[in-house]
Design a protein around this motif. Structure first.
Motif, PDB file in Angstrom:
ATOM      1  N   LEU A 117       0.832  -1.212   0.000  1.00 18.67           N
ATOM      2  CA  LEU A 117       0.000   0.000   0.000  1.00 18.67           C
ATOM      3  C   LEU A 117       0.864   1.259   0.000  1.00 18.67           C
ATOM      4  N   ALA A 118       1.880   1.265   0.854  1.00 20.40           N
ATOM      5  CA  ALA A 118       2.795   2.419   0.897  1.00 20.40           C
ATOM      6  C   ALA A 118       4.134   1.965   1.453  1.00 20.40           C
ATOM      7  N   THR A 119       5.205   2.313   0.739  1.00 23.65           N
ATOM      8  CA  THR A 119       6.529   1.908   1.219  1.00 23.65           C
ATOM      9  C   THR A 119       7.125   3.037   2.068  1.00 23.65           C
ATOM     10  N   SER A 120       7.995   2.666   2.977  1.00 21.56           N
ATOM     11  CA  SER A 120       8.744   3.685   3.724  1.00 21.56           C
ATOM     12  C   SER A 120      10.021   3.034   4.240  1.00 21.56           C
ATOM     13  N   LEU A 121      11.019   3.874   4.514  1.00 24.95           N
ATOM     14  CA  LEU A 121      12.284   3.328   5.009  1.00 24.95           C
ATOM     15  C   LEU A 121      12.107   2.681   6.378  1.00 24.95           C
ATOM     16  N   ALA A 122      11.200   3.276   7.184  1.00 26.16           N
ATOM     17  CA  ALA A 122      10.973   2.722   8.523  1.00 26.16           C
ATOM     18  C   ALA A 122      10.351   1.327   8.398  1.00 26.16           C
ATOM     19  N   LEU A 123       9.424   1.192   7.468  1.00 21.46           N
ATOM     20  CA  LEU A 123       8.782  -0.105   7.257  1.00 21.46           C
ATOM     21  C   LEU A 123       9.808  -1.121   6.751  1.00 21.46           C
ATOM     22  N   THR A 124      10.673  -0.683   5.837  1.00 21.55           N
ATOM     23  CA  THR A 124      11.726  -1.580   5.334  1.00 21.55           C
ATOM     24  C   THR A 124      12.572  -2.096   6.485  1.00 21.55           C
ATOM     25  N   ASP A 125      13.004  -1.195   7.355  1.00 19.17           N
ATOM     26  CA  ASP A 125      13.867  -1.630   8.461  1.00 19.17           C
ATOM     27  C   ASP A 125      13.158  -2.628   9.368  1.00 19.17           C
ATOM     28  N   GLU A 126      11.865  -2.369   9.607  1.00 20.09           N
ATOM     29  CA  GLU A 126      11.139  -3.288  10.482  1.00 20.09           C
ATOM     30  C   GLU A 126      11.055  -4.676   9.826  1.00 20.09           C
ATOM     31  N   LEU A 127      10.743  -4.672   8.548  1.00 22.75           N
ATOM     32  CA  LEU A 127      10.631  -5.941   7.822  1.00 22.75           C
ATOM     33  C   LEU A 127      11.965  -6.695   7.794  1.00 22.75           C
ATOM     34  N   THR A 181      20.022   3.980  18.165  1.00 20.91           N
ATOM     35  CA  THR A 181      20.556   4.709  17.008  1.00 20.91           C
ATOM     36  C   THR A 181      19.740   5.970  16.782  1.00 20.91           C
ATOM     37  N   ASN A 182      20.186   6.781  15.818  1.00 21.98           N
ATOM     38  CA  ASN A 182      19.330   7.888  15.401  1.00 21.98           C
ATOM     39  C   ASN A 182      18.233   7.317  14.500  1.00 21.98           C
ATOM     40  N   ALA A 183      17.389   8.201  13.973  1.00 24.64           N
ATOM     41  CA  ALA A 183      16.226   7.693  13.220  1.00 24.64           C
ATOM     42  C   ALA A 183      16.467   7.723  11.721  1.00 24.64           C
ATOM     43  N   GLN A 184      17.739   7.627  11.321  1.00 27.21           N
ATOM     44  CA  GLN A 184      18.036   7.601   9.895  1.00 27.21           C
ATOM     45  C   GLN A 184      17.856   6.161   9.388  1.00 27.21           C
ATOM     46  N   PHE A 185      16.614   5.821   9.083  1.00 29.27           N
ATOM     47  CA  PHE A 185      16.306   4.437   8.694  1.00 29.27           C
ATOM     48  C   PHE A 185      17.137   4.050   7.475  1.00 29.27           C
ATOM     49  N   GLY A 186      17.612   2.826   7.490  1.00 29.61           N
ATOM     50  CA  GLY A 186      18.387   2.349   6.347  1.00 29.61           C
ATOM     51  C   GLY A 186      19.875   2.526   6.521  1.00 29.61           C
ATOM     52  N   ARG A 187      20.294   3.521   7.249  1.00 29.37           N
ATOM     53  CA  ARG A 187      21.717   3.636   7.602  1.00 29.37           C
ATOM     54  C   ARG A 187      21.852   4.446   8.889  1.00 29.37           C
ATOM     55  N   ALA A 188      21.248   3.891   9.917  1.00 27.14           N
ATOM     56  CA  ALA A 188      21.187   4.590  11.193  1.00 27.14           C
ATOM     57  C   ALA A 188      22.561   4.630  11.853  1.00 27.14           C
TER      58      ALA A 188
END
Ligand code: ADP
Ligand code: ASP
Ligand code: MG
Length: 454
Positions: free
Chosen positions: A109-119, A153-160
């Motif tokens: 439905l909608a992609t996001s970096l936060a969702l990617t990290d959780e997955l 970490t900081n909230a820089q999803f994908g390369r925190a």
């Protein structure tokens, strides 16, 4: 800080191939159990799983989703099937796969970096649960630990980026006290930001986790177990004649990691160098084959040490006649880059233009391009911008390179057949960098390897 045991403790990290299946996990368990000093084990996801989870996070069609979920389940079940007690662990893994299915539908439905990290975090969560079950069934006093409790970490999803202070405090409070009585199994690569959302440290980040935990625990050594018995003069997949380096200094190995030697995540050696913790690299397939020791004072440093290759480099060329006699132009360019959290790699300037490279390899978990429309729009207000993609950076790593007369003869003489797009030489005595078309990269590495190490 010192730990309680008489021998300084060790942190051991096992990469994806070392936990790929039941036999690999068992071999890794043998390695852990052979060294009583190993008290913390950091694991990657089983080989291939992270890539599949990333694909699922991109929001695929239902059919593709079913395929990847099936593959992920197949890998986990092939391990469960070889365990003696299966019921409990199968229920746990099934629950995790249900969560993966739910999150991948969300991604549809909608992609996001936060969702990617959780997955993506489920890769490491599953491999650690399986390894934990395997050790329990081998009657080891073992504990499973969720690294997100300590890896702030900081909230820089994908390369925190980890917060070292919080990491240290929490590690000493929550992890250290367990080590006297239990062997702790935990996840590499994942962390959590202030609000508790899951983050990741960038592709290959488990090495970095091991080094950070090693530092926080004041470890005596960090062991990185992978699929090659040590660090070689270059990637043995590219040059089968590459030679193993048995001892290497922190600085040299850090240069190799920074310039793309995949064997170590680029940031791995930062904590190790800071705290002078030796790092051993070996193969979990052949633990008796020895490996490489990275430490403070590794013998007599040679002029040429290794070659590293980093693909997917982007070259930005910025042209502006206003640059002549102008002051502050570079500062403005770098300000824009900094606002976009982009670190500039190589740089070369002329009177009316600047060429700079940006590393777009594995720096983020998804490998998404760092060059965005907004970045280009901002740069275009200053100058004309040209973007070239698909380049590769070949780095010659060594010592006192800028002083040696051998560079001309042994490096430049073999480059004649190739189109070298940019050269950076002189700023560091530890590296000489060449930007070449991606399609020539391996040929350049082979030619250089045979000249420098043949
Ligand atoms: P892991 O999953 O265990 O972290 P990686 O695939 O990330 O393993 O890293 C190991 C790989 O690194 C090797 O299979 C090899 O192809 C590659 N590699 C790149 N440069 C080097 C080098 N200089 N020495 C050894 N291996 C290297
Ligand atoms: N599983 C993660 C990756 O594939 C982290 C790692 O292997 O170090 O990038
Ligand atoms: Mg790796």
């Amino acid at each position: 800080m010192s730990n309680n045991s008489s021998i300084p403790l060790r942190v051991a990290k096992f990469g994806g191939t070392s936990v790929a299946d039941f036999d690999a996990m068992n071999r890794s368990a043998d390695i852990v159990l052979a060294s009583p000093a190993v008290r913390v084990v950091v694991l990657s996801a089983s080989a291939g799983v992270t890539n599949m989870l990333i694909t699922l996070s991109e929001g695929n069609a239902a059919e593709q989703r079913t395929h990847y979920l099936y593959e992920i389940r197949r890998i986990q079940y092939s391990i469960i099937d070889r365990l003696s007690e299966k019921t409990l662990i199968r229920t746990e893994i099934d629950q995790m796969i249900d969560s993966i299915a739910m999150l991948s539908e969300e991604a549809g439905l909608a992609t996001s970096l936060a969702l990617t990290d959780e997955l993506v975090s489920y890769g490491e969560l599953m491999s650690t649960r399986l390894f934990f079950a395997l050790l329990q069934q081998r009657h080891v006093a073992v504990a499973w630990f969720d690294v997100r409790q300590v890896m702030r970490t900081n909230a820089q999803f994908g390369r925190a980026e980890p917060d070292n202070h919080i990491l240290k405090v929490k590690t000493r409070r929550l992890l250290l006290p367990r080590l006297a009585s239990e062997l702790v199994i935990t996840q590499g690569f994942i962390g959590s930001e202030r609000r508790g959302r899951t983050t990741t440290l960038g592709r290959g980040g488990s090495d970095y986790t091991a080094a950070l935990l090693g530092e926080a625990l004041n470890a005596g050594r960090i062991d990185i177990w992978t699929d090659v018995p040590g660090i070689y003069t270059t990637d043995p997949r590219v040059v089968p004649q590459a030679k193993r380096i048995t001892e290497i200094s922190f600085e040299e190995a850090a240069e190799m990691a920074t310039f793309g030697a995949k064997i170590l995540h680029p940031a791995t050696l930062l904590p190790a160098v800071r705290s002078e913790i030796p790092v051993f690299v070996g193969s979990s397939k052949e633990p008796s084959a020895g490996g490489t020791l990275v430490y403070h004072d590794a013998g007599h440093p040679p002029i040429f040490r290794a070659l590293a290759l980093r693909r997917r480099q982007t070259l930005l060329t910025l042209h502006s006649l206003n640059m002549i006699y102008a002051r502050g132009f570079l500062a403005e360019v770098f300000n824009i880059m900094a606002r976009h959290a982009i670190s500039v790699d190589l740089i070369s300037t002329s009177e009316v233009s600047i060429a700079l490279t940006i590393d777009t390899t594995g720096s983020t978990t998804t490998g998404a391009s760092l060059i965005t429309h907004t970045l280009l729009a901002e740069l275009t207000t200053l100058c004309r911008v040209e973007v070239e993609e698909g380049l590769a950076l070949v780095a010659v790593i060594g010592n006192q390179l800028s002083q040696g007369g051998r560079v001309g003869k042994e490096v430049f003489s073999v480059l004649e057949p190739f189109n070298i797009r940019l050269i950076c030489y002189g700023a560091s005595s530890h590296n000489l960098c060449l930007l070449v078309p991606g399609s020539d990269a391996e040929k350049v590495v082979r030619a250089l390897h045979s000249s420098l190490f043949g």
